[in-house]
Design an enzyme around this catalytic site. Structure first.
Site, mmCIF file in Angstrom:
data_model
loop_
_atom_site.group_PDB
_atom_site.id
_atom_site.type_symbol
_atom_site.label_atom_id
_atom_site.label_comp_id
_atom_site.label_asym_id
_atom_site.label_seq_id
_atom_site.Cartn_x
_atom_site.Cartn_y
_atom_site.Cartn_z
ATOM 1 N N HIS A 32 -22.400 -2.607 28.354
ATOM 2 C CA HIS A 32 -21.248 -3.441 28.702
ATOM 3 C C HIS A 32 -20.530 -3.823 27.405
ATOM 4 O O HIS A 32 -20.682 -4.931 26.882
ATOM 5 C CB HIS A 32 -21.711 -4.691 29.456
ATOM 6 C CG HIS A 32 -20.595 -5.516 30.028
ATOM 7 N ND1 HIS A 32 -20.589 -5.967 31.331
ATOM 8 C CD2 HIS A 32 -19.450 -5.981 29.483
ATOM 9 C CE1 HIS A 32 -19.495 -6.675 31.549
ATOM 10 N NE2 HIS A 32 -18.784 -6.707 30.416
ATOM 11 N N THR A 129 -9.865 0.437 29.862
ATOM 12 C CA THR A 129 -8.874 0.638 30.911
ATOM 13 C C THR A 129 -7.812 1.607 30.422
ATOM 14 O O THR A 129 -7.217 1.380 29.357
ATOM 15 C CB THR A 129 -8.204 -0.699 31.284
ATOM 16 O OG1 THR A 129 -9.207 -1.643 31.652
ATOM 17 C CG2 THR A 129 -7.229 -0.514 32.431
ATOM 18 N N GLY A 196 -11.116 -7.561 34.177
ATOM 19 C CA GLY A 196 -9.861 -8.300 34.125
ATOM 20 C C GLY A 196 -10.015 -9.743 34.560
ATOM 21 O O GLY A 196 -11.109 -10.207 34.913
ATOM 22 N N GLU A 226 -17.631 -14.202 37.822
ATOM 23 C CA GLU A 226 -17.546 -14.649 36.424
ATOM 24 C C GLU A 226 -17.151 -16.110 36.303
ATOM 25 O O GLU A 226 -17.424 -16.744 35.280
ATOM 26 C CB GLU A 226 -16.513 -13.820 35.664
ATOM 27 C CG GLU A 226 -16.942 -12.436 35.270
ATOM 28 C CD GLU A 226 -15.933 -11.789 34.353
ATOM 29 O OE1 GLU A 226 -16.004 -12.023 33.135
ATOM 30 O OE2 GLU A 226 -15.049 -11.058 34.847
#
Length: 366
Positions: A32, A129, A196, A226
């Site tokens: 990650h 992205t 995002g 999150e």
């Protein structure tokens, strides 16, 4: 070793030399790590010196650079997203994309210093992205990133294509199609990520695209729960796609934490199965959570729940540039004694490292 600060540095400095050597010796997977959030500060400064747009943009870039140099202080998780426009401005050309991708790969995978230190990790799944600017299309962006990733062996580096929660349905479809097309052409695309601003987007509209990616053999990881503003409905929409891994999952409700029980009847993805049960690996980013103030302390961190319940986890850096951390720093917070760390045993830390390697999308897909 990369320069670190904050909770990771405090934990690392508390360890004895033998403990540091032990942590460095562990084969670690970084699963990650966002490309634009992991750029070494030296590279950012070099790009900033070459930057010459409008005066308004110059001011924004200069302000962000100063924050990154002195150490970012965030009041809440949403403050983090205000840093990204300046970083995107500095990486809006193909040449800049190549430069930062190479620098990030080197920072994770190349031996540091005089060669006596081990690389940060043994395996890296870098995520980004696909972006379109006046200088490049999304396809050219991904091609530039993959060209750099593929200078390393397949056993060391691969790409996860991220889709942003703020994207339109058309943009999501384009990014998923590009990822599938590149995978089918033999490029090293191994997964899809949803990322995002967690306040944005209706995840129910994303599910058909995510399922199409899974059907094409791509792994799936999603940023989930999150913030406290993420609803149960939001989490359920993402979980309905049976992700292989979950990012952060900080505020996953007590009911949804028992994912195995909730969807034990469901068919689950191959590497999210543990003894036939659905257990998606949790991508844990300790410094990120502490500095974004989504957790108050390590003692209150949700990692403790997953360790107690023998749930697969992987330790990750998330965005090393603003959070000023490293793989070694994050692992130091596992081994260091409280309150600087969790005080885990070496055996437990080694087991966590193995879980991370086992959760990689590079593994053959059933």
């Amino acid at each position: 070793m990369s320069e670190i600060a904050g909770p990771a540095a405090a934990a690392l400095s508390s360890l004895c030399p033998d403990d540091v050597i032990f942590l460095q010796s562990l084969p670690k997977a970084e699963l990650h790590a966002h490309l634009n959030g992991s750029i070494p500060i030296k590279t950012i400064l070099e790009l900033a010196q070459q930057y010459s747009p409008s005066s308004a943009q110059t001011t924004e870039v200069a302000d962000t650079i100063e924050k990154l140099k002195s150490g970012v202080i965030l009041t809440e998780i949403f403050d983090f997203f205000s840093l990204m426009p300046a970083i995107y401005a500095l990486t809006s050309t193909l040449e800049a994309v190549v430069t930062v991708t190479r620098a990030v790969l080197q920072s994770f995978l190349n031996p540091t210093g005089d060669g006596t230190e081990s690389p940060q990790c043994a395996y890296l799944e870098l995520r980004t992205t696909p972006r379109t600017t006046t200088h490049m299309t999304r396809e050219r962006y991904l091609t530039a990133v993959l060209d750099e990733i593929e200078t390393y062996p397949a056993t060391q580096a691969a790409l996860i294509v991220s889709i942003d929660r703020r994207m339109s349905d058309f943009d999501v479809e384009e990014c998923i199609s590009l990822a599938i097309e590149m995978k089918n052409r033999g490029r090293r695309v191994v997964g899809i990520d949803v990322c995002g601003d967690p306040r944005s987007g209706d995840m129910r509209s994303f599910t058909r695209h995510l399922l199409r990616a899974k059907d094409a053999g791509l792994g799936l990881t999603v940023h989930i729960a999150e913030s406290t503003q993420n609803t149960t409905e939001d989490s359920l929409a993402l979980l309905s796609c049976r992700p292989d891994r979950l990012g952060h999952a900080t505020f996953l409700s007590d009911e949804l934490k028992d994912i195995e029980e909730m969807i034990k009847q469901a068919e689950s993805p191959n590497n999210a199965r543990v003894n036939g049960q659905y257990k998606p690996c949790m991508e844990i980013c300790l410094s990120s959570n502490l500095l974004c103030k989504t957790v108050a302390s390590l003692d209150a961190h949700h990692i403790r729940y997953y360790l107690k319940n023998d749930h697969p986890i992987v330790i990750c850096t998330d965005d090393a540039l603003p959070f000023r951390t490293s793989c070694l720093g994050e692992y130091s917070m596992l081994l260091a004694q409280p309150p600087l760390g969790l005080g885990l045993s070496r055996d437990d830390v080694a087991r966590i490292a193995r879980m991370g390697m086992d959760a990689a999308f590079l593994r053959p897909r059933d």
